[in-house]
Design a protein around this motif. Structure first.
Motif, PDB file in Angstrom:
ATOM      1  N   ARG A   5       0.823  -1.200   0.000  1.00  0.00           N
ATOM      2  CA  ARG A   5       0.000   0.000   0.000  1.00  0.00           C
ATOM      3  C   ARG A   5       0.868   1.266   0.000  1.00  0.00           C
ATOM      4  O   ARG A   5       0.572   2.239  -0.696  1.00  0.00           O
ATOM      5  CB  ARG A   5      -0.927  -0.005   1.213  1.00  0.00           C
ATOM      6  N   ARG A  18       2.219   1.879  -3.429  1.00  0.00           N
ATOM      7  CA  ARG A  18       1.208   2.460  -4.313  1.00  0.00           C
ATOM      8  C   ARG A  18       1.043   3.955  -4.037  1.00  0.00           C
ATOM      9  O   ARG A  18       0.925   4.750  -4.962  1.00  0.00           O
ATOM     10  CB  ARG A  18      -0.147   1.760  -4.147  1.00  0.00           C
ATOM     11  N   GLN A  30       1.711   7.066  -6.611  1.00  0.00           N
ATOM     12  CA  GLN A  30       0.728   8.116  -6.863  1.00  0.00           C
ATOM     13  C   GLN A  30       1.354   9.497  -6.679  1.00  0.00           C
ATOM     14  O   GLN A  30       1.109  10.408  -7.466  1.00  0.00           O
ATOM     15  CB  GLN A  30      -0.480   7.948  -5.940  1.00  0.00           C
TER      16      GLN A  30
END
Length: 135
Positions: A16, A19, A23
């Motif tokens: 997570r 990610r 981003q």
């Protein structure tokens, strides 16, 4: 089994986080060349700082004929009374040669010593040279 479950939870957190990092990277849109230049500048600054700190500590600890009392520098001659180069460091040699732009009392100011040491370390690392330093 509980330890394996905890490892799985940790792996999910790492995934997570990666990610989220991607981003942010897409949002900021920094090129790889800019990233490489930024990493180089940070590494240059960190290494220059470390060398400047080490050079300053060496200059302060080796120069035993410099005494600082209330911000006033006193350059002491050796025991024999003659001024020789035993016990001198780069700090005493630099500040004893009294150029108009620097005061001999600057040898007792840690920030001034750090700035001169930082100048030396940057010139040494980048190999620009010491054209303006007179020994």
């Amino acid at each position: 089994r509980i330890i394996r479950l905890l490892r799985l939870v940790k792996l999910v957190r790492v995934f997570r986080a990666s990610r989220i990092y991607q981003q942010w990277q897409n949002l900021i849109a920094v090129t790889f060349a800019t990233q490489a230049l930024l990493k180089f500048c940070v590494a240059l600054f960190v290494v220059s700082h470390w060398l400047a700190c080490a050079w300053g500590v060496i200059g302060v600890n080796i120069g035993d004929n410099l005494q600082c009392n209330d911000g006033v520098a006193t350059f002491l001659p050796p025991d024999g009374g003659e001024i020789d180069h035993f016990g001198e460091s780069w700090i005493t040699r630099y500040y004893r040669s009294a150029a108009p732009e620097r005061s001999p009392n600057d040898a007792c100011d840690p920030w001034r010593v750090y700035c001169v040491a930082l100048y030396w370390s940057v010139m040494t690392i980048t190999s620009v040279g010491y054209g303006d330093v007179i020994a």
